[in-house]
Design a protein around this motif. Structure first.
Motif, PDB file in Angstrom:
ATOM      1  N   GLY A 154     -11.423   8.130  -6.860  1.00  0.00           N
ATOM      2  CA  GLY A 154     -11.873   7.844  -5.511  1.00  0.00           C
ATOM      3  C   GLY A 154     -10.707   7.662  -4.555  1.00  0.00           C
ATOM      4  O   GLY A 154      -9.536   7.878  -4.905  1.00  0.00           O
ATOM      5  N   GLU A 155     -11.001   7.266  -3.339  1.00  0.00           N
ATOM      6  CA  GLU A 155      -9.976   7.018  -2.337  1.00  0.00           C
ATOM      7  C   GLU A 155      -9.088   5.867  -2.786  1.00  0.00           C
ATOM      8  O   GLU A 155      -9.547   4.916  -3.409  1.00  0.00           O
ATOM      9  N   SER A 156      -7.802   5.940  -2.443  1.00  0.00           N
ATOM     10  CA  SER A 156      -6.843   4.931  -2.891  1.00  0.00           C
ATOM     11  C   SER A 156      -6.851   3.703  -1.984  1.00  0.00           C
ATOM     12  O   SER A 156      -6.915   3.815  -0.754  1.00  0.00           O
ATOM     13  N   VAL A 157      -6.782   2.542  -2.613  1.00  0.00           N
ATOM     14  CA  VAL A 157      -6.671   1.264  -1.910  1.00  0.00           C
ATOM     15  C   VAL A 157      -5.496   0.500  -2.503  1.00  0.00           C
ATOM     16  O   VAL A 157      -5.442   0.278  -3.709  1.00  0.00           O
ATOM     17  N   VAL A 158      -4.550   0.101  -1.660  1.00  0.00           N
ATOM     18  CA  VAL A 158      -3.419  -0.708  -2.103  1.00  0.00           C
ATOM     19  C   VAL A 158      -3.728  -2.163  -1.793  1.00  0.00           C
ATOM     20  O   VAL A 158      -4.013  -2.521  -0.645  1.00  0.00           O
ATOM     21  N   LEU A 159      -3.677  -3.008  -2.820  1.00  0.00           N
ATOM     22  CA  LEU A 159      -3.890  -4.445  -2.654  1.00  0.00           C
ATOM     23  C   LEU A 159      -2.542  -5.145  -2.480  1.00  0.00           C
ATOM     24  O   LEU A 159      -1.623  -4.927  -3.275  1.00  0.00           O
ATOM     25  N   VAL A 160      -2.439  -5.986  -1.460  1.00  0.00           N
ATOM     26  CA  VAL A 160      -1.184  -6.683  -1.166  1.00  0.00           C
ATOM     27  C   VAL A 160      -1.463  -8.184  -1.094  1.00  0.00           C
ATOM     28  O   VAL A 160      -2.125  -8.654  -0.159  1.00  0.00           O
ATOM     29  N   HIS A 161      -0.974  -8.922  -2.081  1.00  0.00           N
ATOM     30  CA  HIS A 161      -1.245 -10.360  -2.175  1.00  0.00           C
ATOM     31  C   HIS A 161      -0.449 -11.163  -1.140  1.00  0.00           C
ATOM     32  O   HIS A 161       0.368 -10.624  -0.387  1.00  0.00           O
ATOM     33  N   GLY A 162      -0.668 -12.469  -1.146  1.00  0.00           N
ATOM     34  CA  GLY A 162      -0.046 -13.340  -0.159  1.00  0.00           C
ATOM     35  C   GLY A 162       1.194 -14.064  -0.648  1.00  0.00           C
ATOM     36  O   GLY A 162       1.677 -13.828  -1.763  1.00  0.00           O
ATOM     37  N   LEU A 163       1.690 -14.954   0.181  1.00  0.00           N
ATOM     38  CA  LEU A 163       2.916 -15.705  -0.082  1.00  0.00           C
ATOM     39  C   LEU A 163       2.749 -16.619  -1.291  1.00  0.00           C
ATOM     40  O   LEU A 163       1.786 -17.381  -1.383  1.00  0.00           O
ATOM     41  N   GLY A 164       3.697 -16.530  -2.220  1.00  0.00           N
ATOM     42  CA  GLY A 164       3.681 -17.380  -3.387  1.00  0.00           C
ATOM     43  C   GLY A 164       2.622 -17.011  -4.407  1.00  0.00           C
ATOM     44  O   GLY A 164       2.382 -17.770  -5.350  1.00  0.00           O
ATOM     45  N   ARG A 165       1.981 -15.872  -4.242  1.00  0.00           N
ATOM     46  CA  ARG A 165       0.929 -15.446  -5.160  1.00  0.00           C
ATOM     47  C   ARG A 165       1.392 -14.200  -5.918  1.00  0.00           C
ATOM     48  O   ARG A 165       2.531 -13.753  -5.804  1.00  0.00           O
ATOM     49  N   SER A 166       0.490 -13.623  -6.693  1.00  0.00           N
ATOM     50  CA  SER A 166       0.763 -12.374  -7.414  1.00  0.00           C
ATOM     51  C   SER A 166      -0.491 -11.522  -7.368  1.00  0.00           C
ATOM     52  O   SER A 166      -1.535 -11.944  -6.839  1.00  0.00           O
ATOM     53  N   SER A 167      -0.422 -10.328  -7.937  1.00  0.00           N
ATOM     54  CA  SER A 167      -1.584  -9.445  -7.938  1.00  0.00           C
ATOM     55  C   SER A 167      -2.764 -10.064  -8.677  1.00  0.00           C
ATOM     56  O   SER A 167      -3.921  -9.712  -8.425  1.00  0.00           O
ATOM     57  N   CYS A 204       1.049   7.113  -3.972  1.00  0.00           N
ATOM     58  CA  CYS A 204       0.007   7.787  -3.189  1.00  0.00           C
ATOM     59  C   CYS A 204       0.560   9.032  -2.511  1.00  0.00           C
ATOM     60  O   CYS A 204       0.203   9.349  -1.368  1.00  0.00           O
ATOM     61  N   ALA A 205       1.459   9.728  -3.187  1.00  0.00           N
ATOM     62  CA  ALA A 205       2.072  10.935  -2.634  1.00  0.00           C
ATOM     63  C   ALA A 205       0.988  11.940  -2.250  1.00  0.00           C
ATOM     64  O   ALA A 205       0.045  12.178  -2.982  1.00  0.00           O
ATOM     65  N   GLY A 206       1.128  12.514  -1.061  1.00  0.00           N
ATOM     66  CA  GLY A 206       0.159  13.490  -0.596  1.00  0.00           C
ATOM     67  C   GLY A 206      -0.977  12.891   0.197  1.00  0.00           C
ATOM     68  O   GLY A 206      -1.725  13.612   0.860  1.00  0.00           O
ATOM     69  N   GLU A 207      -1.137  11.559   0.136  1.00  0.00           N
ATOM     70  CA  GLU A 207      -2.223  10.908   0.884  1.00  0.00           C
ATOM     71  C   GLU A 207      -1.736   9.648   1.593  1.00  0.00           C
ATOM     72  O   GLU A 207      -2.515   8.748   1.890  1.00  0.00           O
ATOM     73  N   VAL A 208      -0.439   9.584   1.864  1.00  0.00           N
ATOM     74  CA  VAL A 208       0.155   8.381   2.440  1.00  0.00           C
ATOM     75  C   VAL A 208      -0.561   7.943   3.710  1.00  0.00           C
ATOM     76  O   VAL A 208      -0.782   6.749   3.933  1.00  0.00           O
ATOM     77  N   HIS A 209      -0.956   8.903   4.549  1.00  0.00           N
ATOM     78  CA  HIS A 209      -1.556   8.555   5.840  1.00  0.00           C
ATOM     79  C   HIS A 209      -3.066   8.363   5.761  1.00  0.00           C
ATOM     80  O   HIS A 209      -3.717   8.128   6.772  1.00  0.00           O
ATOM     81  N   TYR A 253       4.722  -2.325   8.188  1.00  0.00           N
ATOM     82  CA  TYR A 253       4.922  -0.994   7.603  1.00  0.00           C
ATOM     83  C   TYR A 253       4.283   0.097   8.465  1.00  0.00           C
ATOM     84  O   TYR A 253       4.912   1.102   8.795  1.00  0.00           O
ATOM     85  N   LEU A 254       3.037  -0.115   8.870  1.00  0.00           N
ATOM     86  CA  LEU A 254       2.339   0.901   9.649  1.00  0.00           C
ATOM     87  C   LEU A 254       2.865   1.005  11.074  1.00  0.00           C
ATOM     88  O   LEU A 254       2.810   2.074  11.681  1.00  0.00           O
ATOM     89  N   VAL A 299       5.636   7.027  12.219  1.00  0.00           N
ATOM     90  CA  VAL A 299       5.527   7.948  13.352  1.00  0.00           C
ATOM     91  C   VAL A 299       4.154   8.627  13.355  1.00  0.00           C
ATOM     92  O   VAL A 299       3.526   8.789  14.398  1.00  0.00           O
ATOM     93  N   GLU A 300       3.689   9.016  12.170  1.00  0.00           N
ATOM     94  CA  GLU A 300       2.402   9.679  12.036  1.00  0.00           C
ATOM     95  C   GLU A 300       1.262   8.665  12.136  1.00  0.00           C
ATOM     96  O   GLU A 300       1.391   7.530  11.675  1.00  0.00           O
ATOM     97  N   PRO A 301       0.140   9.050  12.729  1.00  0.00           N
ATOM     98  CA  PRO A 301      -1.009   8.133  12.787  1.00  0.00           C
ATOM     99  C   PRO A 301      -1.558   7.867  11.392  1.00  0.00           C
ATOM    100  O   PRO A 301      -1.522   8.739  10.516  1.00  0.00           O
ATOM    101  N   HIS A 302      -2.047   6.646  11.188  1.00  0.00           N
ATOM    102  CA  HIS A 302      -2.591   6.282   9.888  1.00  0.00           C
ATOM    103  C   HIS A 302      -4.111   6.401   9.933  1.00  0.00           C
ATOM    104  O   HIS A 302      -4.771   5.765  10.746  1.00  0.00           O
ATOM    105  N   HIS A 303      -4.671   7.232   9.042  1.00  0.00           N
ATOM    106  CA  HIS A 303      -6.102   7.498   9.059  1.00  0.00           C
ATOM    107  C   HIS A 303      -6.880   6.623   8.083  1.00  0.00           C
ATOM    108  O   HIS A 303      -8.115   6.592   8.138  1.00  0.00           O
TER     109      HIS A 303
END
Length: 236
Positions: free
Chosen positions: A27-40, A84-89, A106-107, A111-115
């Motif tokens: 399926g579509e890729s989702v990157v999870l980014v945790h918070g300060l002092g935490r982990s995945s 996520c090579a090939g689908e970064v945007h 990061y976003l 330069v390229e719009p993020h879809h």
């Protein structure tokens, strides 16, 4: 060892660890980014729900208390381009707390719009008054690390230079607290660490308020449902 070499090695290790944590599926890729002092591990419940909804989930596990924002953003960029090579945007992001600041930074540099779409849980988009209150405490600042110390609300904070978002963003904030000292320092409703108003940012597509604390907002079933709805439709 040269600091630049150490930084490069850390980026490689982070990318390998993140990619190895990707869920099965196409399926579509989702990157999870945790918070300060935490982990995945803090996002495991949400990761399971996203995987069951058909998303390909990637963990971004990073040293949140040892590197400044700029370095962490560079590491995030390396992980996204590597996994996520090939689908970064087109890749989606779901973040908690500090993770939202990293993705926004990061976003904003792209330069390229993020879809892809982004959902932030309890993000300190305008900083936190708690950082302001303890900015003169070496002990507290050392515990928070260089990135945490950059999350103040004053004009010197890097957050104030990011401006409005230019991507599809949904924000979920909490208004319950188990940290009375934090709530005393923060004006208005808060989740114990971040004020509800401080989660907002110009350009966001949707906003949702839930009766949750900062620490456990990601484990709620209604939050998971809202995250999945936004990733699919752009609305909660």
């Amino acid at each position: 060892m040269n600091r630049r070499i150490i930084t490069a090695l850390c980026a490689v290790i982070t990318m390998v660890a993140a990619c190895s944590g990707a869920a099965e599926g196409d399926g579509e890729s989702v990157v999870l980014v945790h918070g300060l002092g935490r982990s995945s591990a803090s996002l495991m419940v949400l990761k399971s729900r996203l995987g069951s909804a058909g998303f390909q989930v990637v963990d971004f596990d990073y040293p949140s208390t040892t590197e400044p924002l700029e370095q962490l953003v560079d590491s995030l960029a390396s992980v996204v381009s590597g996994c996520c090579a090939g689908e970064v945007h087109n890749v989606h992001f779901v973040t908690h707390s500090l993770g939202g600041v990293l993705v926004r930074s990061y976003l904003s540099g792209s330069v390229e719009p993020h879809h892809g779409r982004v959902v932030m849980l309890s993000p300190p988009n305008q900083g936190s008054e708690i950082i302001d209150a303890f900015s003169d405490s070496p002990l507290v600042m050392s515990l928070l690390g260089p990135a945490g110390a950059q999350l103040g609300t004053d004009s010197t904070s890097p957050l104030q230079r990011l401006g409005p978002v230019r991507f599809s963003l949904g924000i979920i904030a909490g208004d319950r607290s188990v940290f009375p000292v934090g709530s005393w320092l923060i004006p208005g409703p808060d989740d114990g660490l971040v004020g509800v108003e401080q989660t907002r940012v110009d350009g966001a597509s949707d906003f949702m308020l839930v009766p949750a604390t900062h620490t456990f907002i990601m484990n709620r079933a209604d939050v998971a449902d809202a995250v999945i709805a936004f990733l699919n439709t752009g609305r909660f």
